[in-house]
Design a protein around this motif. Structure first.
Motif, PDB file in Angstrom:
ATOM      1  N   ILE A 146      -0.658  -0.530  -4.546  1.00  0.00           N
ATOM      2  CA  ILE A 146       0.389  -1.782  -4.788  1.00  0.00           C
ATOM      3  C   ILE A 146       1.614  -1.359  -4.102  1.00  0.00           C
ATOM      4  N   PRO A 147       2.217  -1.823  -2.790  1.00  0.00           N
ATOM      5  CA  PRO A 147       3.557  -1.426  -2.320  1.00  0.00           C
ATOM      6  C   PRO A 147       4.475  -2.498  -2.895  1.00  0.00           C
ATOM      7  N   PHE A 148       5.634  -2.227  -3.434  1.00  0.00           N
ATOM      8  CA  PHE A 148       6.594  -3.137  -3.775  1.00  0.00           C
ATOM      9  C   PHE A 148       7.807  -2.993  -3.401  1.00  0.00           C
ATOM     10  N   ASP A 179       6.778   2.344  -4.536  1.00  0.00           N
ATOM     11  CA  ASP A 179       8.102   1.808  -4.541  1.00  0.00           C
ATOM     12  C   ASP A 179       8.771   2.087  -2.998  1.00  0.00           C
ATOM     13  N   ASP A 180       8.938   0.974  -2.230  1.00  0.00           N
ATOM     14  CA  ASP A 180       9.489   0.909  -1.068  1.00  0.00           C
ATOM     15  C   ASP A 180      11.088   0.846  -1.237  1.00  0.00           C
ATOM     16  N   PHE A 181      11.473   2.049  -1.895  1.00  0.00           N
ATOM     17  CA  PHE A 181      13.146   2.127  -1.687  1.00  0.00           C
ATOM     18  C   PHE A 181      13.788   0.703  -2.366  1.00  0.00           C
ATOM     19  N   LYS A 208      13.098   6.557   2.068  1.00  0.00           N
ATOM     20  CA  LYS A 208      14.171   5.425   2.631  1.00  0.00           C
ATOM     21  C   LYS A 208      13.323   3.910   2.674  1.00  0.00           C
ATOM     22  N   ARG A 209      13.974   3.023   3.104  1.00  0.00           N
ATOM     23  CA  ARG A 209      13.117   1.762   3.257  1.00  0.00           C
ATOM     24  C   ARG A 209      12.138   1.765   4.462  1.00  0.00           C
ATOM     25  N   GLU A 210      11.038   1.420   4.166  1.00  0.00           N
ATOM     26  CA  GLU A 210       9.944   1.704   5.273  1.00  0.00           C
ATOM     27  C   GLU A 210       9.410   0.299   5.651  1.00  0.00           C
ATOM     28  N   THR A 215       4.880   1.888   3.785  1.00  0.00           N
ATOM     29  CA  THR A 215       4.530   2.052   2.087  1.00  0.00           C
ATOM     30  C   THR A 215       3.068   1.950   1.845  1.00  0.00           C
ATOM     31  N   ARG A 216       2.233   1.097   2.403  1.00  0.00           N
ATOM     32  CA  ARG A 216       1.004   0.978   2.120  1.00  0.00           C
ATOM     33  C   ARG A 216       0.339   2.622   2.426  1.00  0.00           C
ATOM     34  N   LEU A 217       0.584   3.280   3.721  1.00  0.00           N
ATOM     35  CA  LEU A 217       0.125   4.208   4.290  1.00  0.00           C
ATOM     36  C   LEU A 217       0.616   5.452   3.291  1.00  0.00           C
ATOM     37  N   LEU A 231      -3.480  -4.523  -2.905  1.00  0.00           N
ATOM     38  CA  LEU A 231      -2.950  -5.662  -3.659  1.00  0.00           C
ATOM     39  C   LEU A 231      -1.234  -5.628  -3.177  1.00  0.00           C
ATOM     40  N   ASP A 232      -1.042  -6.940  -3.187  1.00  0.00           N
ATOM     41  CA  ASP A 232       0.493  -7.259  -3.185  1.00  0.00           C
ATOM     42  C   ASP A 232       0.935  -6.858  -4.613  1.00  0.00           C
ATOM     43  N   SER A 233       2.462  -6.874  -4.826  1.00  0.00           N
ATOM     44  CA  SER A 233       2.868  -6.698  -6.290  1.00  0.00           C
ATOM     45  C   SER A 233       3.193  -7.759  -6.985  1.00  0.00           C
ATOM     46  N   GLY A 314      -4.490 -10.347   5.226  1.00  0.00           N
ATOM     47  CA  GLY A 314      -3.538  -8.879   5.342  1.00  0.00           C
ATOM     48  C   GLY A 314      -3.442  -8.247   4.047  1.00  0.00           C
ATOM     49  N   GLY A 315      -2.901  -8.643   3.019  1.00  0.00           N
ATOM     50  CA  GLY A 315      -2.633  -8.281   1.842  1.00  0.00           C
ATOM     51  C   GLY A 315      -3.457  -7.636   0.779  1.00  0.00           C
ATOM     52  N   LEU A 316      -4.507  -8.306   0.778  1.00  0.00           N
ATOM     53  CA  LEU A 316      -5.669  -7.873  -0.263  1.00  0.00           C
ATOM     54  C   LEU A 316      -6.812  -7.559   0.231  1.00  0.00           C
ATOM     55  N   GLY A 339       1.849  -8.314  11.152  1.00  0.00           N
ATOM     56  CA  GLY A 339       1.216  -8.089  12.049  1.00  0.00           C
ATOM     57  C   GLY A 339       0.160  -7.021  11.867  1.00  0.00           C
ATOM     58  N   GLU A 340       0.445  -6.485  10.639  1.00  0.00           N
ATOM     59  CA  GLU A 340      -0.796  -5.218  10.483  1.00  0.00           C
ATOM     60  C   GLU A 340      -2.213  -5.808  10.404  1.00  0.00           C
ATOM     61  N   GLN A 341      -2.199  -6.967   9.796  1.00  0.00           N
ATOM     62  CA  GLN A 341      -3.715  -7.558   9.701  1.00  0.00           C
ATOM     63  C   GLN A 341      -4.237  -7.578  10.950  1.00  0.00           C
ATOM     64  N   PRO A 372      12.745 -13.121   0.048  1.00  0.00           N
ATOM     65  CA  PRO A 372      13.999 -12.623  -0.587  1.00  0.00           C
ATOM     66  C   PRO A 372      14.902 -11.667  -0.096  1.00  0.00           C
ATOM     67  N   TYR A 373      13.917 -10.762   0.521  1.00  0.00           N
ATOM     68  CA  TYR A 373      14.430  -9.209   1.030  1.00  0.00           C
ATOM     69  C   TYR A 373      15.141  -9.371   2.275  1.00  0.00           C
ATOM     70  N   LYS A 374      16.011  -8.395   2.229  1.00  0.00           N
ATOM     71  CA  LYS A 374      16.751  -8.236   3.442  1.00  0.00           C
ATOM     72  C   LYS A 374      15.804  -7.351   4.438  1.00  0.00           C
TER      73      LYS A 374
HETATM   74  C1  UD2 Z   1       1.422 -11.554   3.793  1.00  0.00           C
HETATM   75  C2  UD2 Z   1       0.504 -10.740   2.801  1.00  0.00           C
HETATM   76  C3  UD2 Z   1       1.025  -9.284   2.667  1.00  0.00           C
HETATM   77  C4  UD2 Z   1       1.169  -8.644   4.188  1.00  0.00           C
HETATM   78  C5  UD2 Z   1       2.010  -9.523   4.874  1.00  0.00           C
HETATM   79  C6  UD2 Z   1       2.393  -9.182   6.237  1.00  0.00           C
HETATM   80  C7  UD2 Z   1      -1.324 -11.781   1.488  1.00  0.00           C
HETATM   81  C8  UD2 Z   1      -1.464 -12.605   0.327  1.00  0.00           C
HETATM   82  N1  UD2 Z   1      -0.050 -11.310   1.781  1.00  0.00           N
HETATM   83  O1  UD2 Z   1       2.574 -11.934   3.317  1.00  0.00           O
HETATM   84  O2  UD2 Z   1       0.157  -8.463   1.970  1.00  0.00           O
HETATM   85  O3  UD2 Z   1       0.236  -8.319   4.732  1.00  0.00           O
HETATM   86  O4  UD2 Z   1       1.553 -10.925   5.158  1.00  0.00           O
HETATM   87  O5  UD2 Z   1       1.523  -9.275   7.309  1.00  0.00           O
HETATM   88  O6  UD2 Z   1      -2.036 -11.774   2.381  1.00  0.00           O
HETATM   89  N2  UD2 Z   1       6.855  -4.921   0.692  1.00  0.00           N
HETATM   90  C9  UD2 Z   1       7.361  -3.674   0.878  1.00  0.00           C
HETATM   91  N3  UD2 Z   1       8.130  -3.381   1.697  1.00  0.00           N
HETATM   92  C10 UD2 Z   1       8.889  -4.321   2.325  1.00  0.00           C
HETATM   93  C11 UD2 Z   1       8.450  -5.602   2.030  1.00  0.00           C
HETATM   94  C12 UD2 Z   1       7.525  -6.037   1.627  1.00  0.00           C
HETATM   95  O7  UD2 Z   1       6.913  -2.812   0.315  1.00  0.00           O
HETATM   96  O8  UD2 Z   1       9.840  -4.166   3.233  1.00  0.00           O
HETATM   97  C13 UD2 Z   1       5.823  -5.236  -0.260  1.00  0.00           C
HETATM   98  C14 UD2 Z   1       5.907  -6.451  -1.131  1.00  0.00           C
HETATM   99  O9  UD2 Z   1       6.505  -6.208  -2.303  1.00  0.00           O
HETATM  100  C15 UD2 Z   1       4.645  -7.062  -1.278  1.00  0.00           C
HETATM  101  C16 UD2 Z   1       3.708  -6.615  -0.054  1.00  0.00           C
HETATM  102  O10 UD2 Z   1       4.678  -5.419   0.453  1.00  0.00           O
HETATM  103  O11 UD2 Z   1       3.992  -6.211  -2.393  1.00  0.00           O
HETATM  104  C17 UD2 Z   1       3.471  -7.666   0.726  1.00  0.00           C
HETATM  105  O12 UD2 Z   1       5.117  -8.492   0.968  1.00  0.00           O
HETATM  106  P1  UD2 Z   1       5.395  -9.965   0.888  1.00  0.00           P
HETATM  107  O13 UD2 Z   1       4.710 -10.197  -0.645  1.00  0.00           O
HETATM  108  O14 UD2 Z   1       6.768 -10.299   1.056  1.00  0.00           O
HETATM  109  O15 UD2 Z   1       4.484 -10.613   1.904  1.00  0.00           O
HETATM  110  P2  UD2 Z   1       3.605 -11.971   1.919  1.00  0.00           P
HETATM  111  O16 UD2 Z   1       2.885 -12.128   0.768  1.00  0.00           O
HETATM  112  O17 UD2 Z   1       4.573 -13.180   2.478  1.00  0.00           O
END
Ligand code: UD2
Ligand code: MN
Length: 527
Positions: A146-148, A179-181, A208-210, A215-217, A231-233, A314-316, A339-341, A372-374
């Motif tokens: 779980i990256p966050f 934790d992504d920084f 550093k912010r990646e 972060t997943r890698l 999973l997302d956070s 992408g995320g899950l 784009g990673e998906q 919300p993030y920069k």
């Molecule tokens: C979707 C995906 C997400 C990711 C993204 C990019 C789902 C439900 N969500 O966007 O997983 O594939 O598309 O294609 O499919 N995070 C970091 N560092 C950062 C930014 C984000 O660790 O610089 C974490 C964040 O806390 C979260 C995850 O990465 O756990 C995905 O970010 P998101 O929730 O902002 O992305 P989302 O749901 O809009």
């Protein structure tokens, strides 16, 4: 009278036949169960203790042992819970709870999140057939990654609690929080202290912010489980979510599997399926992710069966760890978000793998109201303020065909700004679109002649009427009409006019912009 009797006899006969032969309810099913349980070797029952479900069976066709992975005890416990937000019901919001400040840090309502239980119950919205499905008794275990980045406290904790409560412990090798920084205080010592109660949770941090991809890698590189599950956070996993995913990978290790992603509302946290529910992943010519209906010829006889999808959300998802690295993981050059998906999906198909969406596995995800993030380095985001009017370009009610207007400049960081109305992104095709770079709208500044209004029109990427340049004299030049963007402060209108760099109504200041981006954008305009 006669006809009624005949009907009655017919019904009785039908009922009797059903009682005997229908799977799972009929007499036949009793026979089947007994027969099969008997045939299991008694010694083996100790290695796979009963108690989780109904028992264990041989399958009819492939000789593999399957079992019911439901945890009925915990299902019963959840059913008894009551309180606000329980069973995934919307939290009753007051006016105050709706305040902008509740959304600012996370893009969803953190007050609501703070006021519902970390272990809240969810509705079981799976297809009815999922309740009787059995999965392989021997499933691979998994590292859940779980990256966050600056995640809210209760939204992160609820993710972890839902996993712990709704996943058979034997299937979890570890839960890796990466934790992504983050800067927020609660994600430092406090998080380590809290997580100490869960022996399987590990926390690792980037230096550093990646961005989410690297972060997943990092998480994947530390993982030891046979399968990686990302999973997302800000998720809540639903009943029996993991066994159907692992089952699919156990049957063929070159498989990526995704759960159905349900919606946790960013206002009231109500839990429901996405519109249309089971759909295939796709993308358009701009690489925007889309969900499209499953064509009739590809629909399964049993809608609860896994179906193939061209690209994942992408995320899950879950993937065999070794195979993930054989695919080359993700391209580490992918920045921050998005784009990673596509990258991973294309590799799956090109390398002889398969990708499935699994209707019996459901995970809730909070879709944010805004990001919300920069986004560091190269952000091409700006607010456009007119010098004479001291008003800003506003895309409120922006839709294709609407005219751009001037409006009072909103304060930095306030919700309205973030909700895209006064923020604009400079596309690499030298067009200008509302929205921040991660989620721009698909409308572009467009003008048809040297005295027409400036409208928002579907971006076509062909330059032409959508080609703009920002010149050193602060005018916004439109080469096709050989004119500049101008405005009438009193009427708040924006239109084209013959370029006159001395007129302040033609001078636009781009606030917050990264200068290198602006220079790139302007290559043609100043040359
Ligand atoms: C979707 C995906 C997400 C990711 C993204 C990019 C789902 C439900 N969500 O966007 O997983 O594939 O598309 O294609 O499919 N995070 C970091 N560092 C950062 C930014 C984000 O660790 O610089 C974490 C964040 O806390 C979260 C995850 O990465 O756990 C995905 O970010 P998101 O929730 O902002 O992305 P989302 O749901 O809009
Ligand atoms: Mn997310």
């Amino acid at each position: 009278m006669k006809r009624k009797q005949k009907r009655f006899l017919q019904m009785t006969l039908l009922f009797t036949v059903a009682l005997i032969f229908l799977p799972n309810v009929g007499l036949w099913s009793l026979y089947k169960d007994k027969h099969l349980v008997k045939s299991a070797e008694p010694g083996e029952q100790q290695t796979f203790p009963l108690g989780l479900g109904d028992g264990q069976f041989y399958s009819w066709t492939d000789g593999l042992r399957r079992k019911d992975w439901h945890d009925y005890e915990s299902i019963q416990k959840e059913a008894m819970r009551s309180g606000k937000g329980e069973h995934g019901k919307p939290y009753p919001l007051t006016e105050e709870d709706h305040d902008d400040s509740a959304y600012r840090e996370n893009g969803f309502n953190i007050f609501v999140s703070n006021n519902i239980a970390l272990e809240r119950s969810l509705p079981d919205i799976r297809h009815a057939n999922c309740k009787h499905k059995m999965y392989l008794e021997r499933l691979p275990n998994t590292s859940i990654i779980i990256p966050f980045h600056n995640e809210g406290w209760t939204s992160l904790l609820r993710t972890i609690h839902s996993i712990i409560n709704r996943t058979p412990g034997s299937l979890i090798a570890e839960i890796i929080l990466v934790d992504d920084f983050s800067e927020r205080e609660h994600l430092k010592d406090k998080l380590e202290e809290y997580m100490a109660r869960f022996s399987k949770v590990r926390i690792v941090r980037t230096k550093k912010r990646e961005g989410l991809i690297r972060t997943r890698l990092l998480g994947a590189s530390m993982a030891r489980g046979e399968v990686l599950t990302f999973l997302d956070s800000h998720c809540e996993v639903n009943v029996n979510w993991l066994p159907p995913l692992l089952n699919q990978i156990a049957l063929n290790h070159k498989t990526i599997v995704c759960p159905m992603i349900d919606v946790i509302d960013h206002n009231h946290f109500g839990y429901e399926a996405q519109a249309g529910d089971a759909m295939r992943g796709a993308f358009d010519w701009e690489m925007y992710y889309k969900r499209i209906p499953i064509p009739p010829e590809l629909q399964r006889a049993d809608p609860s069966d896994p179906f193939e999808s061209p690209v994942m959300a992408g995320g899950l998802f879950a993937v065999n760890r070794k195979w993930f690295w054989e695919l080359g993981g993700y391209d580490p050059g992918l920045e921050i978000w998005g784009g990673e998906q596509y990258e991973i999906s294309f590799k799956v198909w090109m390398c002889g793998g398969e990708m499935f969406d699994v209707p019996c596995s459901r995970v809730g995800h909070i879709y944010r109201k805004y990001v919300p993030y920069k986004v560091p380095s190269g952000t091409s985001l700006a607010r456009i303020r007119n010098v004479a009017a001291n008003l800003c370009v506003d895309s409120k009610h922006g839709a294709t065909g609407t005219e751009l207007r001037l409006d009072i400049c909103v304060k930095d960081g306030s919700e309205r700004t973030w909700s895209h109305e006064q923020l604009f992104t400079f596309g690499w095709r030298e067009d200008i679109r509302p929205g921040e770079p991660l989620h721009t709208r698909k409308f572009c500044f467009d003008a048809i002649s040297h005295n027409s209004p400036v409208t928002l029109y579907d971006c076509h990427g062909m330059k032409g009427n959508q080609l703009w340049g920002y010149r050193k004299d602060r005018t916004l030049f439109h080469p096709v009409s050989n004119s500049c963007m101008d405005c009438n402060p009193a009427e708040k209108k924006i239109f084209m006019a013959r370029c006159d760099p001395l007129s302040e109504t033609q001078q636009w200041i781009f606030e917050h912009i990264n200068m290198t981006v602006l220079e790139k954008f302007n290559q043609h305009a100043n040359s």
